[in-house]
Design a protein around this motif. Structure first.
Motif, PDB file in Angstrom:
ATOM      1  N   VAL A   1       0.569   4.977   1.958  1.00  0.00           N
ATOM      2  CA  VAL A   1       1.194   5.038   3.272  1.00  0.00           C
ATOM      3  C   VAL A   1       2.194   3.902   3.388  1.00  0.00           C
ATOM      4  O   VAL A   1       2.012   2.837   2.798  1.00  0.00           O
ATOM      5  N   ALA A   2       3.265   4.125   4.143  1.00  0.00           N
ATOM      6  CA  ALA A   2       4.293   3.098   4.335  1.00  0.00           C
ATOM      7  C   ALA A   2       5.008   3.363   5.649  1.00  0.00           C
ATOM      8  O   ALA A   2       5.376   4.504   5.944  1.00  0.00           O
ATOM      9  N   TRP A   3       5.219   2.310   6.425  1.00  0.00           N
ATOM     10  CA  TRP A   3       5.908   2.421   7.712  1.00  0.00           C
ATOM     11  C   TRP A   3       7.404   2.213   7.529  1.00  0.00           C
ATOM     12  O   TRP A   3       7.835   1.387   6.727  1.00  0.00           O
TER      13      TRP A   3
ATOM     14  N   ILE B   1       5.463   5.304  -2.621  1.00  0.00           N
ATOM     15  CA  ILE B   1       6.564   5.442  -1.673  1.00  0.00           C
ATOM     16  C   ILE B   1       7.031   4.052  -1.265  1.00  0.00           C
ATOM     17  O   ILE B   1       6.218   3.128  -1.113  1.00  0.00           O
ATOM     18  N   ALA B   2       8.334   3.885  -1.125  1.00  0.00           N
ATOM     19  CA  ALA B   2       8.915   2.603  -0.721  1.00  0.00           C
ATOM     20  C   ALA B   2      10.127   2.874   0.161  1.00  0.00           C
ATOM     21  O   ALA B   2      10.981   3.699  -0.184  1.00  0.00           O
ATOM     22  N   TRP B   3      10.207   2.175   1.282  1.00  0.00           N
ATOM     23  CA  TRP B   3      11.340   2.298   2.199  1.00  0.00           C
ATOM     24  C   TRP B   3      12.430   1.289   1.852  1.00  0.00           C
ATOM     25  O   TRP B   3      12.140   0.150   1.460  1.00  0.00           O
ATOM     26  N   ALA B   4      13.665   1.682   2.065  1.00  0.00           N
ATOM     27  CA  ALA B   4      14.771   0.714   2.057  1.00  0.00           C
ATOM     28  C   ALA B   4      14.691  -0.111   3.335  1.00  0.00           C
ATOM     29  O   ALA B   4      14.118   0.312   4.337  1.00  0.00           O
ATOM     30  N   ALA B   5      15.259  -1.315   3.305  1.00  0.00           N
ATOM     31  CA  ALA B   5      15.139  -2.235   4.436  1.00  0.00           C
ATOM     32  C   ALA B   5      15.736  -1.683   5.721  1.00  0.00           C
ATOM     33  O   ALA B   5      15.292  -2.022   6.814  1.00  0.00           O
ATOM     34  N   ASP B   6      16.742  -0.808   5.609  1.00  0.00           N
ATOM     35  CA  ASP B   6      17.371  -0.255   6.805  1.00  0.00           C
ATOM     36  C   ASP B   6      16.783   1.093   7.201  1.00  0.00           C
ATOM     37  O   ASP B   6      17.267   1.743   8.135  1.00  0.00           O
TER      38      ASP B   6
ATOM     39  N   MET C   1      11.918   6.049  -1.254  1.00  0.00           N
ATOM     40  CA  MET C   1      11.815   6.441  -2.654  1.00  0.00           C
ATOM     41  C   MET C   1      10.373   6.829  -2.960  1.00  0.00           C
ATOM     42  O   MET C   1       9.448   6.036  -2.759  1.00  0.00           O
ATOM     43  N   VAL C   2      10.182   8.056  -3.424  1.00  0.00           N
ATOM     44  CA  VAL C   2       8.851   8.581  -3.703  1.00  0.00           C
ATOM     45  C   VAL C   2       8.690   8.794  -5.200  1.00  0.00           C
ATOM     46  O   VAL C   2       9.613   9.263  -5.876  1.00  0.00           O
ATOM     47  N   GLY C   3       7.522   8.430  -5.717  1.00  0.00           N
ATOM     48  CA  GLY C   3       7.194   8.703  -7.108  1.00  0.00           C
ATOM     49  C   GLY C   3       6.180   9.827  -7.193  1.00  0.00           C
ATOM     50  O   GLY C   3       5.213   9.863  -6.431  1.00  0.00           O
TER      51      GLY C   3
ATOM     52  N   GLN D   1       5.380   5.508 -17.479  1.00  0.00           N
ATOM     53  CA  GLN D   1       4.538   5.583 -16.294  1.00  0.00           C
ATOM     54  C   GLN D   1       5.061   4.615 -15.236  1.00  0.00           C
ATOM     55  O   GLN D   1       5.281   3.439 -15.495  1.00  0.00           O
ATOM     56  N   THR D   2       5.270   5.121 -14.029  1.00  0.00           N
ATOM     57  CA  THR D   2       5.785   4.315 -12.922  1.00  0.00           C
ATOM     58  C   THR D   2       4.692   4.164 -11.877  1.00  0.00           C
ATOM     59  O   THR D   2       4.255   5.147 -11.290  1.00  0.00           O
ATOM     60  N   ASN D   3       4.246   2.925 -11.624  1.00  0.00           N
ATOM     61  CA  ASN D   3       3.093   2.704 -10.762  1.00  0.00           C
ATOM     62  C   ASN D   3       3.448   2.295  -9.340  1.00  0.00           C
ATOM     63  O   ASN D   3       2.718   2.628  -8.407  1.00  0.00           O
ATOM     64  N   GLN D   4       4.525   1.553  -9.142  1.00  0.00           N
ATOM     65  CA  GLN D   4       4.938   1.181  -7.786  1.00  0.00           C
ATOM     66  C   GLN D   4       6.417   0.856  -7.780  1.00  0.00           C
ATOM     67  O   GLN D   4       6.974   0.397  -8.779  1.00  0.00           O
ATOM     68  N   THR D   5       7.046   1.097  -6.648  1.00  0.00           N
ATOM     69  CA  THR D   5       8.462   0.786  -6.478  1.00  0.00           C
ATOM     70  C   THR D   5       8.669  -0.047  -5.220  1.00  0.00           C
ATOM     71  O   THR D   5       7.822  -0.056  -4.318  1.00  0.00           O
ATOM     72  N   ALA D   6       9.789  -0.740  -5.159  1.00  0.00           N
ATOM     73  CA  ALA D   6      10.170  -1.496  -3.963  1.00  0.00           C
ATOM     74  C   ALA D   6      11.676  -1.702  -3.981  1.00  0.00           C
ATOM     75  O   ALA D   6      12.257  -1.999  -5.030  1.00  0.00           O
ATOM     76  N   PHE D   7      12.295  -1.529  -2.833  1.00  0.00           N
ATOM     77  CA  PHE D   7      13.702  -1.869  -2.682  1.00  0.00           C
ATOM     78  C   PHE D   7      13.827  -3.362  -2.407  1.00  0.00           C
ATOM     79  O   PHE D   7      12.948  -3.982  -1.787  1.00  0.00           O
ATOM     80  N   THR D   8      14.921  -3.960  -2.860  1.00  0.00           N
ATOM     81  CA  THR D   8      15.253  -5.302  -2.401  1.00  0.00           C
ATOM     82  C   THR D   8      15.799  -5.189  -0.979  1.00  0.00           C
ATOM     83  O   THR D   8      15.913  -4.102  -0.431  1.00  0.00           O
TER      84      THR D   8
END
Length: 399
Positions: free
Chosen positions: A155-157, A197-202, A207-209, A247-254
């Motif tokens: 989950v991600a807000w 899942i990772a949100w961009a700052a704006d 981004m979903v894996g 294998q991709t385990n987690q993502t994050a935007f700067t």
């Protein structure tokens, strides 16, 4: 590395250092306000006699001297700091649950605070997606979001909207929710199990894996790891899938706006820095000797933390992308890692062993050991207070 890529990489690191965070003021009177009572979460076929009780408590760091400058809050100032755990007492069932029964309860897989810290989302293997209000911890005041057909993986807000939540599931969907009215506002089909899942700052893109396992023969399964950008305007829409070689385990935007750099952990022990939106590789950090499971960017932008299956947390300077130190206090693979709201402290979660170790980022010293009765793979710091939510109780969530 090409000059253009080098400049983008340096810009990504430099830009992180300009991030501002909210000022933090802790009123000591909060310590004894709103002591959390027991809460119960009913299973689909539970009865009043047999249903498991979920308890919630509050754990946070209190400054004994509220005027102490935040820049001086380090391991050398521990006499001015105390950690407090307020634990509720769960209702005793007529038929006591055994430890074996507890171990069979669906575990929380993911937790996240919303941007203003007023709500917590939890996702579990039994498809339960629930929104909690820490000020009103009774289950009657929580929100159960129904719709997923499989376990909730992440989950991600939305960082710009306090009531918009995204969730990915093994049912192959990414769902977007307005938690104010329990409404699922959009469903995006992923074509495989949703994992990250990772949100961009704006808040412009998530981004979903996803993962798809093809069984060509009994002994030769093939796993397809793919990243899918979901743009939010005018409605959530899946972009072109980008297959990943590892294998991709987690993502994050700067933190750049608009987003231009994506970080991801890989199964070969590396952390990749990719250009966005092309997802072309810019740089690779040789972070661990085995698979990297998780990562987190410091809210101040100074550090990147990476957790691996080797039970280590590596801390990287984001200006030159060099490893400053390694933390070795974990008992098993690091499933989640999290910085405190100001970037001063860090904690890792694992599904092996018990207890959580909180370390001071600048010194690398472990400053507090938090006991748990079960492994705590999920950890999340409050966005503006020293409150830590974690899943180290077989009966449910603790804060």
């Amino acid at each position: 590395m090409a000059n253009a890529a080098t400049e983008q990489l340096r810009a990504a690191g430099t830009a992180l250092h300009g991030i501002k965070h909210n000022e933090f003021h802790l009123d000591s009177s909060l310590i004894f306000q709103n002591l959390f009572s027991s809460i119960s979460q009913d299973g689909p076929s539970a009865t009043a006699e047999t249903r498991p009780k979920t308890r919630i408590s509050i754990f946070f760091l209190r400054l004994e001297n509220p005027d102490l400058p935040r820049s001086l809050l380090s391991s050398s100032w521990l006499p001015h700091v105390s950690f407090i755990t307020l634990t509720s007492i769960p209702t005793v069932n007529a038929n006591k649950q055994s430890s074996n029964q507890h171990s069979k309860l669906p575990r929380i897989r993911t937790i996240a605070w919303n941007p203003n810290g007023h709500l917590i989302a939890t996702g579990a293997a039994d498809r339960t997606l629930r929104i909690w209000n820490p000020e009103k911890p009774q289950v009657k005041n929580s929100t159960d979001l129904k719709g997923h057909g499989g376990g909730i993986e992440r989950v991600a807000w939305n960082p710009t909207k306090e009531a918009e939540l995204a969730s990915v599931s093994s049912d192959g969907t990414c769902r977007f929710w307005d938690v104010r009215n329990k409404a699922c506002t959009a469903v995006v089909q992923l074509g495989g199990e949703g994992l990250t899942i990772a949100w961009a700052a704006d808040g412009s893109v998530a981004m979903v894996g996803r993962k798809v396992i093809y069984q060509f023969s009994r002994n030769q399964p093939f796993t397809d790891e793919t990243l899918i950008p979901i743009t939010m305007h005018p409605t959530p829409t899946a972009g072109t899938p980008s297959p990943q070689p590892l294998q991709t385990n987690q993502t994050a935007f700067t933190y750049q706006v608009p987003p231009n750099t994506l970080l991801l952990t890989a199964g070969d022990g590396s952390t990749k820095i990719l250009d966005y939106p092309s997802l072309a590789p810019l740089h690779s950090l040789h972070a661990h000797t085995s698979a990297c499971f998780c990562l987190d960017l410091s809210p101040t932008g100074r550090h990147l933390a990476v957790g691996g299956s080797d039970a280590l947390i590596s801390l990287w300077d984001t200006t030159e992308w060099v490893c400053k130190r390694t933390l070795a206090g974990m008992q098993g693979g690091v499933k989640q890692v999290a910085f405190s709201w100001d970037g001063s402290y860090i904690v890792g979660g694992s599904d092996e062993g018990t207890g959580l170790e909180i370390a001071h980022v600048e010194s690398g010293e472990y400053v507090y050991a938090l006991p748990t009765t079960a492994p705590a793979p999920c950890v999340a710091w409050h966005p503006s207070r020293y409150w830590l939510a974690y899943s180290g109780d077989p009966m449910g969530l603790k804060i």
